[in-house]
Design a protein around this motif. Sequence first.
Motif, mmCIF file in Angstrom:
data_model
loop_
_atom_site.group_PDB
_atom_site.id
_atom_site.type_symbol
_atom_site.label_atom_id
_atom_site.label_comp_id
_atom_site.label_asym_id
_atom_site.label_seq_id
_atom_site.Cartn_x
_atom_site.Cartn_y
_atom_site.Cartn_z
ATOM 1 N N ILE A 278 2.878 9.107 1.313
ATOM 2 C CA ILE A 278 2.062 10.743 1.354
ATOM 3 C C ILE A 278 1.020 10.093 1.590
ATOM 4 C CG2 ILE A 278 3.943 12.133 0.293
ATOM 5 C CD1 ILE A 278 2.753 11.724 -2.382
ATOM 6 N N MET A 279 -0.053 11.252 1.464
ATOM 7 C CA MET A 279 -1.413 10.746 1.488
ATOM 8 C C MET A 279 -1.835 12.156 0.590
ATOM 9 S SD MET A 279 -2.171 8.172 4.098
ATOM 10 C CE MET A 279 -3.486 8.392 3.758
ATOM 11 N N THR A 280 -3.125 11.348 -0.376
ATOM 12 C CA THR A 280 -3.709 12.776 -1.149
ATOM 13 C C THR A 280 -4.933 13.031 -0.536
ATOM 14 O OG1 THR A 280 -4.686 10.512 -2.383
ATOM 15 C CG2 THR A 280 -2.793 11.256 -3.116
ATOM 16 N N TYR A 281 -5.234 14.293 -1.082
ATOM 17 C CA TYR A 281 -6.618 14.363 -0.519
ATOM 18 C C TYR A 281 -7.281 13.333 -0.412
ATOM 19 C CZ TYR A 281 -10.573 18.220 0.129
ATOM 20 O OH TYR A 281 -12.444 17.831 0.679
ATOM 21 N N GLU A 282 -8.124 12.757 -1.583
ATOM 22 C CA GLU A 282 -9.064 11.750 -1.577
ATOM 23 C C GLU A 282 -9.137 10.450 -0.552
ATOM 24 O OE1 GLU A 282 -8.563 14.141 -4.869
ATOM 25 O OE2 GLU A 282 -7.145 12.801 -4.574
ATOM 26 N N GLU A 283 -7.330 10.109 0.122
ATOM 27 C CA GLU A 283 -6.867 9.364 0.694
ATOM 28 C C GLU A 283 -7.641 9.706 2.236
ATOM 29 O OE1 GLU A 283 -3.446 6.385 -1.553
ATOM 30 O OE2 GLU A 283 -3.227 8.749 -0.299
ATOM 31 N N TRP A 284 -7.093 11.084 2.420
ATOM 32 C CA TRP A 284 -7.655 11.679 4.149
ATOM 33 C C TRP A 284 -9.015 11.602 4.387
ATOM 34 C CZ3 TRP A 284 -4.188 11.384 6.788
ATOM 35 C CH2 TRP A 284 -2.608 11.918 6.897
ATOM 36 N N LEU A 285 -10.018 11.975 2.789
ATOM 37 C CA LEU A 285 -11.065 11.804 3.391
ATOM 38 C C LEU A 285 -11.328 10.375 4.643
ATOM 39 C CD1 LEU A 285 -12.186 12.665 0.269
ATOM 40 C CD2 LEU A 285 -12.300 13.940 2.481
ATOM 41 N N PRO A 286 -11.188 8.684 3.689
ATOM 42 C CA PRO A 286 -11.915 8.036 4.945
ATOM 43 C C PRO A 286 -11.352 7.801 5.719
ATOM 44 C CG PRO A 286 -10.429 7.145 2.813
ATOM 45 C CD PRO A 286 -10.865 9.202 2.723
ATOM 46 N N ILE A 287 -10.012 8.767 6.332
ATOM 47 C CA ILE A 287 -9.273 8.375 7.484
ATOM 48 C C ILE A 287 -10.042 9.828 8.662
ATOM 49 C CG2 ILE A 287 -7.200 9.367 8.753
ATOM 50 C CD1 ILE A 287 -6.648 6.569 7.332
ATOM 51 N N ALA A 288 -10.251 10.432 7.789
ATOM 52 C CA ALA A 288 -11.332 12.138 8.512
ATOM 53 C C ALA A 288 -12.881 11.563 9.411
ATOM 54 C CB ALA A 288 -11.573 13.415 7.612
ATOM 55 N N GLU A 289 -13.421 10.130 8.589
ATOM 56 C CA GLU A 289 -14.803 9.807 8.685
ATOM 57 C C GLU A 289 -14.233 9.011 10.045
ATOM 58 O OE1 GLU A 289 -17.392 10.520 8.025
ATOM 59 O OE2 GLU A 289 -16.816 12.279 6.368
ATOM 60 N N VAL A 290 -13.277 8.308 9.836
ATOM 61 C CA VAL A 290 -13.002 7.411 11.145
ATOM 62 C C VAL A 290 -12.248 8.147 12.464
ATOM 63 C CG1 VAL A 290 -11.569 5.971 12.476
ATOM 64 C CG2 VAL A 290 -12.406 5.671 9.621
ATOM 65 N N ASP B 270 0.695 -1.040 -0.146
ATOM 66 C CA ASP B 270 -0.169 0.329 0.136
ATOM 67 C C ASP B 270 1.337 1.840 -0.186
ATOM 68 O OD1 ASP B 270 -2.179 -1.416 0.432
ATOM 69 O OD2 ASP B 270 -1.697 -1.597 2.320
ATOM 70 N N GLN B 271 2.214 1.231 -0.078
ATOM 71 C CA GLN B 271 2.891 2.325 -0.558
ATOM 72 C C GLN B 271 3.173 3.149 1.126
ATOM 73 O OE1 GLN B 271 1.633 4.810 -3.324
ATOM 74 N NE2 GLN B 271 3.490 3.811 -4.700
ATOM 75 N N PHE B 272 2.668 2.121 2.188
ATOM 76 C CA PHE B 272 3.104 2.232 4.029
ATOM 77 C C PHE B 272 1.894 3.430 3.655
ATOM 78 C CE2 PHE B 272 7.302 0.736 2.823
ATOM 79 C CZ PHE B 272 7.011 -0.297 4.049
ATOM 80 N N LYS B 273 1.073 3.624 3.243
ATOM 81 C CA LYS B 273 0.017 4.193 3.789
ATOM 82 C C LYS B 273 -1.003 4.089 4.680
ATOM 83 C CE LYS B 273 -0.192 6.150 -1.024
ATOM 84 N NZ LYS B 273 0.257 7.782 -0.991
ATOM 85 N N VAL B 274 -1.272 4.253 4.859
ATOM 86 C CA VAL B 274 -2.745 4.431 6.494
ATOM 87 C C VAL B 274 -3.900 3.690 5.674
ATOM 88 C CG1 VAL B 274 -2.944 6.715 7.213
ATOM 89 C CG2 VAL B 274 -3.433 5.070 8.543
ATOM 90 N N THR B 275 -4.528 3.200 6.032
ATOM 91 C CA THR B 275 -6.046 2.937 5.192
ATOM 92 C C THR B 275 -6.865 3.394 6.643
ATOM 93 O OG1 THR B 275 -5.650 0.533 6.071
ATOM 94 C CG2 THR B 275 -4.953 1.502 3.927
ATOM 95 N N ALA B 276 -7.884 3.954 6.181
ATOM 96 C CA ALA B 276 -8.979 3.531 7.084
ATOM 97 C C ALA B 276 -9.391 2.488 7.984
ATOM 98 C CB ALA B 276 -10.614 4.150 6.644
ATOM 99 N N GLU B 277 -9.603 0.933 7.041
ATOM 100 C CA GLU B 277 -9.529 -0.409 7.417
ATOM 101 C C GLU B 277 -8.617 -0.853 9.025
ATOM 102 O OE1 GLU B 277 -11.587 0.518 4.482
ATOM 103 O OE2 GLU B 277 -9.938 0.419 4.587
#
Length: 402
Positions: free
Chosen positions: A191-203, A159-166
Amino acid sequence: MIVNEQTTGNNKKMTSYLAPLVQQIPPSGIRKFFDLVGDNKDIITLGVGEPDFVTPWHMREACVYSLERGMTSYTSNAGMPKLREAISDYLHTQFDTKYDPKDEIIVTVGGSEAIDLALRALIVPGDEILIPEPSYVAYSPIASIGGGVPVGVETYAKDQFKVTAEALEASITPKSKVVILCYPSNPTGAIMTYEEWLPIAEVIKKHDLIVIADEIYAELTYTQKHVSFASIPDMKERTILVSGFSKAFAMTGWRIGYMCGHPELIAAMLKIHQYTVMCAPAMGQVAALEALTNGLGEKDRMVESYNQRRRLIVQGFRDIGLDCHEPQGAFYAFPSIQKTGLTSDVFAERLLTENKVAAVPGNVFGPQGEGFLRCSYATSVTQLNEALERIGNFVYKIQKEG
């Protein structure tokens, strides 16, 4: 160690006076490893996360001029008003985040103090602090010192070491309170993109968590512009933004950082800051102001140089036969050494002793770092090429042993 054997007149060990929690905390895995390097000039160091550039002259000159004018007194506890105003303007124009310089910004002694202030102000003993791993080595110890319980959130090379909402959701318990997000990432360069941040923000919203966003590498991105977590809708009030001048402006030794957040949170952290350090050094604040006022061009040139070296080292590792995801931020490559069959510790120690290259074993950044090696490319192209040749020779030797 000798210090552990020293006793008082009543034969009591001096370590018995120390808090058990402090005794249990291991020394920094990075610094501990590089004590082995010492002053050996034959060793190429790809380890310490520090620019190889000297602070640009006009920033140093601003400091010298301030000393000549006698600016050697305390500043405001929160930092020089002009510097806070410059930080506010800079964050707004560069990263679409706006903070009131009067009560939403503190100038700190490096970003490290800001992280410490935030955690000490937020933690109630037993609170769980969620930390995506691999992670910067200081987060867990600082959280533990404050009475918190560090909880690793797993990230993966696929996942390129990106944190996921799951993954974040799976780590949350009723005791979870704070999430530390370090993107661009030390040690992986993710790094994290805007779209990748959105589900993190929901959590974050769902579980009413607060975020410490360590964005010290915000300026060092290569494929797209950094997206501050504080710029995500509804996240500014529950985010403490941490950054500074060390990495982007080659000012590591000046120890000037800053933190931004909701005025009620900043007011609480300012109280700790007042009692512990009073204020950041005045002359360093002057240099930082000069950096934001007249130093953006030098910053951009340093970033372009890092980008060239980034491409060089990633391709070099791949040519050697080591898998290496493309780091899109910071100045670290994080190649996998799993094909060699060696642990991160053994690989790093043998590489140092046998082929004279110092890099950081990935496991010091948490269990998810096992099987990887952190290599800083903030060094000259000549040094990088020589280091890659030595690493290639070492990997070839390991393969022949197998």
